[in-house]
Enzyme design. Sequence first.
Site, PDB file in Angstrom:
ATOM      1  N   SER A  16       0.968  -1.362  -0.106  1.00 41.39           N
ATOM      2  CA  SER A  16       0.001  -0.216  -0.118  1.00 41.39           C
ATOM      3  C   SER A  16       0.901   1.271   0.120  1.00 41.39           C
ATOM      4  O   SER A  16       0.458   2.383  -0.506  1.00 41.39           O
ATOM      5  CB  SER A  16      -1.099   0.044   1.309  1.00 41.39           C
ATOM      6  N   ASN A  17       1.819   1.315   0.596  1.00 39.30           N
ATOM      7  CA  ASN A  17       2.971   2.390   0.690  1.00 39.30           C
ATOM      8  C   ASN A  17       3.369   2.395  -0.759  1.00 39.30           C
ATOM      9  O   ASN A  17       3.725   3.546  -1.321  1.00 39.30           O
ATOM     10  CB  ASN A  17       4.098   2.072   1.521  1.00 39.30           C
ATOM     11  N   ARG A  68      22.671 -14.658   3.118  1.00 37.60           N
ATOM     12  CA  ARG A  68      22.193 -13.273   3.189  1.00 37.60           C
ATOM     13  C   ARG A  68      22.710 -12.736   1.627  1.00 37.60           C
ATOM     14  O   ARG A  68      22.603 -11.965   0.908  1.00 37.60           O
ATOM     15  CB  ARG A  68      22.351 -12.576   4.106  1.00 37.60           C
ATOM     16  N   MET A  93      10.670  -6.688   4.300  1.00 39.36           N
ATOM     17  CA  MET A  93      10.724  -7.307   5.588  1.00 39.36           C
ATOM     18  C   MET A  93      12.249  -8.075   5.708  1.00 39.36           C
ATOM     19  O   MET A  93      12.151  -9.221   6.417  1.00 39.36           O
ATOM     20  CB  MET A  93       9.751  -8.476   5.913  1.00 39.36           C
ATOM     21  N   ARG A  94      13.164  -7.571   5.022  1.00 42.79           N
ATOM     22  CA  ARG A  94      14.382  -8.485   5.157  1.00 42.79           C
ATOM     23  C   ARG A  94      15.399  -7.223   5.805  1.00 42.79           C
ATOM     24  O   ARG A  94      15.433  -6.170   5.115  1.00 42.79           O
ATOM     25  CB  ARG A  94      15.050  -8.656   3.906  1.00 42.79           C
ATOM     26  N   LEU A  96      18.840  -5.510   5.621  1.00 41.47           N
ATOM     27  CA  LEU A  96      19.949  -5.568   4.710  1.00 41.47           C
ATOM     28  C   LEU A  96      21.453  -5.585   5.653  1.00 41.47           C
ATOM     29  O   LEU A  96      21.503  -4.954   6.494  1.00 41.47           O
ATOM     30  CB  LEU A  96      19.776  -4.278   3.704  1.00 41.47           C
ATOM     31  N   ASN A 110      13.553   4.279   4.252  1.00 42.53           N
ATOM     32  CA  ASN A 110      12.576   3.380   4.741  1.00 42.53           C
ATOM     33  C   ASN A 110      11.294   4.169   5.333  1.00 42.53           C
ATOM     34  O   ASN A 110      11.512   5.000   6.156  1.00 42.53           O
ATOM     35  CB  ASN A 110      13.203   2.338   5.925  1.00 42.53           C
ATOM     36  N   HIS A 112       8.542   3.367   8.625  1.00 48.10           N
ATOM     37  CA  HIS A 112       8.460   2.361   9.860  1.00 48.10           C
ATOM     38  C   HIS A 112       7.460   3.078  10.694  1.00 48.10           C
ATOM     39  O   HIS A 112       6.916   4.175  10.681  1.00 48.10           O
ATOM     40  CB  HIS A 112       9.789   2.605  11.070  1.00 48.10           C
ATOM     41  N   SER A 144       7.467   6.904  10.583  1.00 48.43           N
ATOM     42  CA  SER A 144       8.708   7.683  10.701  1.00 48.43           C
ATOM     43  C   SER A 144       9.135   7.235   9.197  1.00 48.43           C
ATOM     44  O   SER A 144       9.423   6.044   8.810  1.00 48.43           O
ATOM     45  CB  SER A 144       9.559   7.242  11.676  1.00 48.43           C
ATOM     46  N   VAL A 152      19.627  -1.072  12.702  1.00 47.61           N
ATOM     47  CA  VAL A 152      18.307  -1.091  12.056  1.00 47.61           C
ATOM     48  C   VAL A 152      17.537  -0.224  12.794  1.00 47.61           C
ATOM     49  O   VAL A 152      17.438   0.084  14.116  1.00 47.61           O
ATOM     50  CB  VAL A 152      17.879  -2.529  12.361  1.00 47.61           C
ATOM     51  N   ASP A 153      16.993   0.810  12.020  1.00 45.42           N
ATOM     52  CA  ASP A 153      15.824   1.978  12.097  1.00 45.42           C
ATOM     53  C   ASP A 153      16.373   3.026  13.213  1.00 45.42           C
ATOM     54  O   ASP A 153      15.762   3.550  13.735  1.00 45.42           O
ATOM     55  CB  ASP A 153      14.625   1.148  13.237  1.00 45.42           C
ATOM     56  N   GLU A 182       1.642   7.009   6.919  1.00 46.91           N
ATOM     57  CA  GLU A 182       2.681   6.705   6.096  1.00 46.91           C
ATOM     58  C   GLU A 182       2.359   6.960   4.574  1.00 46.91           C
ATOM     59  O   GLU A 182       3.326   7.531   4.121  1.00 46.91           O
ATOM     60  CB  GLU A 182       2.914   5.367   6.232  1.00 46.91           C
TER      61      GLU A 182
HETATM   62  C1  GAR Z   1       3.923  -0.761   6.670  1.00 47.96           C
HETATM   63  O1  GAR Z   1       2.938  -0.238   7.839  1.00 47.96           O
HETATM   64  C2  GAR Z   1       5.504  -0.345   6.991  1.00 47.96           C
HETATM   65  O2  GAR Z   1       5.712   0.537   7.947  1.00 47.96           O
HETATM   66  C3  GAR Z   1       5.837  -1.698   7.666  1.00 47.96           C
HETATM   67  O3  GAR Z   1       5.144  -2.513   7.055  1.00 47.96           O
HETATM   68  C4  GAR Z   1       3.806  -2.065   6.603  1.00 47.96           C
HETATM   69  C5  GAR Z   1       3.847  -2.387   5.076  1.00 47.96           C
HETATM   70  O4  GAR Z   1       2.769  -2.297   4.697  1.00 47.96           O
HETATM   71  N1  GAR Z   1       7.051  -1.727   7.775  1.00 47.96           N
HETATM   72  C6  GAR Z   1       7.818  -2.282   8.663  1.00 47.96           C
HETATM   73  O5  GAR Z   1       7.223  -2.737   9.682  1.00 47.96           O
HETATM   74  C7  GAR Z   1       9.249  -2.072   8.590  1.00 47.96           C
HETATM   75  N2  GAR Z   1      10.055  -2.366  10.022  1.00 47.96           N
HETATM   76  P1  GAR Z   1       2.382  -2.147   2.849  1.00 47.96           P
HETATM   77  O6  GAR Z   1       3.012  -3.279   2.387  1.00 47.96           O
HETATM   78  O7  GAR Z   1       0.972  -2.000   2.779  1.00 47.96           O
HETATM   79  O8  GAR Z   1       3.237  -0.848   2.273  1.00 47.96           O
END
Ligand code: GAR
Length: 204
Positions: A16-17, A68, A93-94, A96, A110, A112, A144, A152-153, A182
Amino acid sequence: MTQKLNLAVLISGSGSNLQALIDACKAPDYPAQINIVISNRPDAYGLERAKKEGIPAIAIDHKDYTSRAAFEAALQNALEQHPVDLICLAGFMRILTAEFIEKWPHKIINTHPALLPKFGGKGMYGEHVHQAVLNAGETESGASIHYVIPEVDQGPLILQQSVPVRPNDTIETLSARVIDQEHIIYPRAVRLIAKEKLKQQKQA
Ligand code: GAR
């Protein structure tokens, strides 16, 4: 045509992002375009979203690689097939490695689903983040957008937007409120970076 910043978007799921970025890029004056979408999961719905828009979209399944480093070599190779100025992680969700991140200095960002530096780090992704926010009794959370560094983050923040946490919130209601933000601030952050990088490219 005015010059645009070239984006690669990396996803793992719904995307969705990614969709928010695709929609932003449709505005003629938006200073960026998506050249490639890569998912580490072949079944990610985001791949369909990209294909529907005619954007090249491929899966590089991390399960097909024994390490990896091998997965990231395939990722790097795919990225090199396209002009890429900025890599946008959008629900990717990997984690890096530092070796990969160092190949793209200041060129990976990214989104978050919390107000970093709170509720970030290994294991803090997706629903886990919202559950942790609810468990901690926070009265606000948010979204964020940040640069990616090996820790990470913990990379520099670009934009944040807070949302209230309501007393009856569930993971679903809170995550919906956060992801709406987001979708607003991710395209905004890319616009800010694109304007800056294009200005630098012109001056170089
Ligand atoms: C989002 O909320 C994003 O912030 C989160 O996964 C979702 C993906 O949604 N990412 C994390 O948690 C990374 N640490 P989407 O596939 O619909 O964009």
